[in-house]
Motif scaffolding. Structure first.
Motif, PDB file in Angstrom:
ATOM      1  N   ASP A 263       0.852  -1.193   0.000  1.00  0.00           N
ATOM      2  CA  ASP A 263       0.000   0.000   0.000  1.00  0.00           C
ATOM      3  C   ASP A 263       0.887   1.242   0.000  1.00  0.00           C
ATOM      4  O   ASP A 263       1.883   1.309   0.734  1.00  0.00           O
ATOM      5  CB  ASP A 263      -0.912   0.024   1.222  1.00  0.00           C
ATOM      6  N   LEU A 264       0.533   2.211  -0.813  1.00  0.00           N
ATOM      7  CA  LEU A 264       1.325   3.427  -0.980  1.00  0.00           C
ATOM      8  C   LEU A 264       0.729   4.569  -0.170  1.00  0.00           C
ATOM      9  O   LEU A 264      -0.466   4.850  -0.258  1.00  0.00           O
ATOM     10  CB  LEU A 264       1.360   3.814  -2.461  1.00  0.00           C
ATOM     11  N   LEU A 265       1.559   5.212   0.650  1.00  0.00           N
ATOM     12  CA  LEU A 265       1.134   6.352   1.456  1.00  0.00           C
ATOM     13  C   LEU A 265       1.915   7.582   1.016  1.00  0.00           C
ATOM     14  O   LEU A 265       3.153   7.563   0.960  1.00  0.00           O
ATOM     15  CB  LEU A 265       1.380   6.113   2.955  1.00  0.00           C
ATOM     16  N   ILE A 266       1.196   8.649   0.707  1.00  0.00           N
ATOM     17  CA  ILE A 266       1.821   9.908   0.299  1.00  0.00           C
ATOM     18  C   ILE A 266       1.234  11.031   1.150  1.00  0.00           C
ATOM     19  O   ILE A 266       0.010  11.161   1.259  1.00  0.00           O
ATOM     20  CB  ILE A 266       1.588  10.201  -1.198  1.00  0.00           C
ATOM     21  N   SER A 267       2.100  11.829   1.758  1.00  0.00           N
ATOM     22  CA  SER A 267       1.634  12.951   2.580  1.00  0.00           C
ATOM     23  C   SER A 267       1.713  14.258   1.800  1.00  0.00           C
ATOM     24  O   SER A 267       2.639  14.483   1.022  1.00  0.00           O
ATOM     25  CB  SER A 267       2.463  13.058   3.869  1.00  0.00           C
ATOM     26  N   ASN A 268       0.703  15.098   2.005  1.00  0.00           N
ATOM     27  CA  ASN A 268       0.650  16.429   1.404  1.00  0.00           C
ATOM     28  C   ASN A 268       0.754  17.498   2.468  1.00  0.00           C
ATOM     29  O   ASN A 268       0.064  17.420   3.501  1.00  0.00           O
ATOM     30  CB  ASN A 268      -0.679  16.632   0.664  1.00  0.00           C
ATOM     31  N   GLU A 269       1.587  18.493   2.238  1.00  0.00           N
ATOM     32  CA  GLU A 269       1.585  19.660   3.114  1.00  0.00           C
ATOM     33  C   GLU A 269       0.294  20.443   2.886  1.00  0.00           C
ATOM     34  O   GLU A 269      -0.395  20.255   1.877  1.00  0.00           O
ATOM     35  CB  GLU A 269       2.796  20.551   2.826  1.00  0.00           C
ATOM     36  N   ALA A 270      -0.031  21.326   3.817  1.00  0.00           N
ATOM     37  CA  ALA A 270      -1.260  22.105   3.691  1.00  0.00           C
ATOM     38  C   ALA A 270      -1.255  22.958   2.423  1.00  0.00           C
ATOM     39  O   ALA A 270      -2.270  23.088   1.740  1.00  0.00           O
ATOM     40  CB  ALA A 270      -1.447  22.993   4.915  1.00  0.00           C
ATOM     41  N   ALA A 271      -0.095  23.540   2.121  1.00  0.00           N
ATOM     42  CA  ALA A 271       0.087  24.310   0.880  1.00  0.00           C
ATOM     43  C   ALA A 271      -0.950  25.418   0.692  1.00  0.00           C
ATOM     44  O   ALA A 271      -1.403  25.671  -0.411  1.00  0.00           O
ATOM     45  CB  ALA A 271       0.058  23.365  -0.323  1.00  0.00           C
ATOM     46  N   GLU A 272      -1.355  26.050   1.784  1.00  0.00           N
ATOM     47  CA  GLU A 272      -2.306  27.169   1.750  1.00  0.00           C
ATOM     48  C   GLU A 272      -3.643  26.771   1.131  1.00  0.00           C
ATOM     49  O   GLU A 272      -4.370  27.607   0.590  1.00  0.00           O
ATOM     50  CB  GLU A 272      -1.702  28.361   0.985  1.00  0.00           C
ATOM     51  N   ALA A 273      -3.965  25.482   1.181  1.00  0.00           N
ATOM     52  CA  ALA A 273      -5.222  25.007   0.598  1.00  0.00           C
ATOM     53  C   ALA A 273      -5.780  23.876   1.448  1.00  0.00           C
ATOM     54  O   ALA A 273      -5.629  22.706   1.126  1.00  0.00           O
ATOM     55  CB  ALA A 273      -5.011  24.547  -0.838  1.00  0.00           C
ATOM     56  N   GLY A 274      -6.426  24.246   2.561  1.00  0.00           N
ATOM     57  CA  GLY A 274      -7.021  23.232   3.409  1.00  0.00           C
ATOM     58  C   GLY A 274      -6.035  22.614   4.379  1.00  0.00           C
ATOM     59  O   GLY A 274      -5.020  23.199   4.730  1.00  0.00           O
ATOM     60  N   SER A 275      -6.332  21.385   4.787  1.00  0.00           N
ATOM     61  CA  SER A 275      -5.528  20.700   5.795  1.00  0.00           C
ATOM     62  C   SER A 275      -4.441  19.847   5.159  1.00  0.00           C
ATOM     63  O   SER A 275      -4.569  19.405   4.018  1.00  0.00           O
ATOM     64  CB  SER A 275      -6.430  19.793   6.642  1.00  0.00           C
ATOM     65  N   PRO A 276      -3.374  19.561   5.919  1.00  0.00           N
ATOM     66  CA  PRO A 276      -2.403  18.573   5.447  1.00  0.00           C
ATOM     67  C   PRO A 276      -3.090  17.209   5.490  1.00  0.00           C
ATOM     68  O   PRO A 276      -4.077  17.025   6.218  1.00  0.00           O
ATOM     69  CB  PRO A 276      -1.273  18.669   6.474  1.00  0.00           C
ATOM     70  N   ASN A 277      -2.607  16.271   4.712  1.00  0.00           N
ATOM     71  CA  ASN A 277      -3.252  14.967   4.718  1.00  0.00           C
ATOM     72  C   ASN A 277      -2.283  13.855   4.335  1.00  0.00           C
ATOM     73  O   ASN A 277      -1.158  14.111   3.900  1.00  0.00           O
ATOM     74  CB  ASN A 277      -4.471  14.955   3.788  1.00  0.00           C
ATOM     75  N   ILE A 278      -2.748  12.640   4.535  1.00  0.00           N
ATOM     76  CA  ILE A 278      -2.045  11.457   4.062  1.00  0.00           C
ATOM     77  C   ILE A 278      -2.990  10.710   3.140  1.00  0.00           C
ATOM     78  O   ILE A 278      -4.136  10.424   3.506  1.00  0.00           O
ATOM     79  CB  ILE A 278      -1.611  10.545   5.228  1.00  0.00           C
ATOM     80  N   LEU A 279      -2.534  10.432   1.935  1.00  0.00           N
ATOM     81  CA  LEU A 279      -3.313   9.666   0.963  1.00  0.00           C
ATOM     82  C   LEU A 279      -2.848   8.215   1.011  1.00  0.00           C
ATOM     83  O   LEU A 279      -1.648   7.946   0.951  1.00  0.00           O
ATOM     84  CB  LEU A 279      -3.117  10.221  -0.456  1.00  0.00           C
ATOM     85  N   ILE A 280      -3.795   7.290   1.116  1.00  0.00           N
ATOM     86  CA  ILE A 280      -3.464   5.869   1.132  1.00  0.00           C
ATOM     87  C   ILE A 280      -4.046   5.210  -0.120  1.00  0.00           C
ATOM     88  O   ILE A 280      -5.253   5.283  -0.353  1.00  0.00           O
ATOM     89  CB  ILE A 280      -4.010   5.173   2.391  1.00  0.00           C
TER      90      ILE A 280
END
Length: 291
Positions: A263-280
């Motif tokens: 399973d691939l997990l990729i994290s996104n910084e908030a980047a001035e657009a909503g919340s930070p997140n982790i995509l699975i």
């Protein structure tokens, strides 16, 4: 006859609206995805604002959590991937531009953007033993990637912007976690021109932000937040394929890791657009169309 004309005009208008709606749906870009994954259907885990600048990511199978760091802070975070997200954190160093983190045996390794590596162990909950090893790199250099190759038993740093590189290449260096020393010569050189060709571009300035080796396919996955691209290569950096990423879903991917089952997990910084997140993205064995 007037009601008939009105009814006819209404039918034409509805028909036009239906056609426009269909055209809009068809105009949506269908981004290609690597075999075994479906990038259009991720599990999205929203994170707290404390992790707005989440950077490195490492999956910890013992309790289905991930370790992470954030830019400009010497804290190690542990994020429990549960319905109600829980976070623990420990201070391991003073403020610095940390970009990635790995755990090898019982030792953590945090990468500074200048290429130095901080190795640390927690002796107790409030006690940490840390050691910094500076990289043998001349001039101004920038790194964001640190991953572990379990076959070569070495940590690998991939350049984002290094003095040694030319326009069409990026150099990778190795760090031995046993001796805690850098290898003098590059471990491989990534062909950026080939990646550009795979993406249908004449040329590009590649700036990778995260990478890890897929434990199932044994391939190296590299993501670039700036280029909005995913590159797949072998352990020696030989490029196999490259995929453009949906900029809405992958707003600023700065962390990448795998579970033991792929399973691939990729994290996104908030980047001035909503919340930070982790995509699975769940891994499913691709069907062999030849059989």
């Amino acid at each position: 006859m007037q009601p008939v004309k009105t009814h006819f005009i209404l039918i034409i208008i509805l028909g036009l609206l239906f056609s426009i709606g269909c055209a809009t749906k068809k105009s949506k870009i269908d981004y290609p995805t690597p075999p075994g994954y479906n990038f259009s259907a991720p599990i999205i885990i929203k994170l707290k604002s404390e992790l707005d600048e989440i950077s490195g990511l490492f999956y910890y199978p013992k309790d289905t959590s991930v370790f992470a760091i954030i830019d400009e802070a010497g804290y190690l975070y542990k994020i429990f991937l549960r319905k109600n997200i829980e976070i623990e954190k420990w201070k391991f160093s003073k403020k610095a531009d940390y970009e990635d983190v790995q755990l090898v045996d019982s030792t953590f390794y945090a990468l500074n953007s200048n290429g130095s590596i901080t190795s640390f162990n927690f002796l107790h909950a409030d006690s940490v033993e840390a050691e910094v090893e500076k990289g043998p790199f001349e001039g101004k250099n920038e790194f964001e990637i640190l991953y572990y190759d379990d076959v070569k038993t070495q940590l690998v740093l991939l350049c984002k912007d290094c003095k040694v590189d030319k326009k069409n290449s990026l150099t990778a260096f190795a760090f031995n976690p046993k001796t805690k020393r850098f290898h003098k010569s590059p471990t491989y050189i990534l062909d950026v021109e080939k990646i550009a060709g795979k993406l249908g571009l004449d040329k590009m300035k590649l700036k990778p932000s995260a990478a890890a080796i897929n434990p199932v396919t044994k391939e190296l996955f590299i993501v670039s937040a700036i280029n909005k691209a995913l590159i797949i290569a072998d352990r020696n950096g030989v490029v196999k394929e490259a995929y453009p990423l949906d900029p809405i879903l992958f707003k600023q991917p700065e962390g990448l890791t795998f579970t033991p089952t792929g399973d691939l997990l990729i994290s996104n910084e908030a980047a001035e657009a909503g919340s930070p997140n982790i995509l699975i993205f769940k891994y499913k064995e691709p069907i062999d169309e030849k059989n």
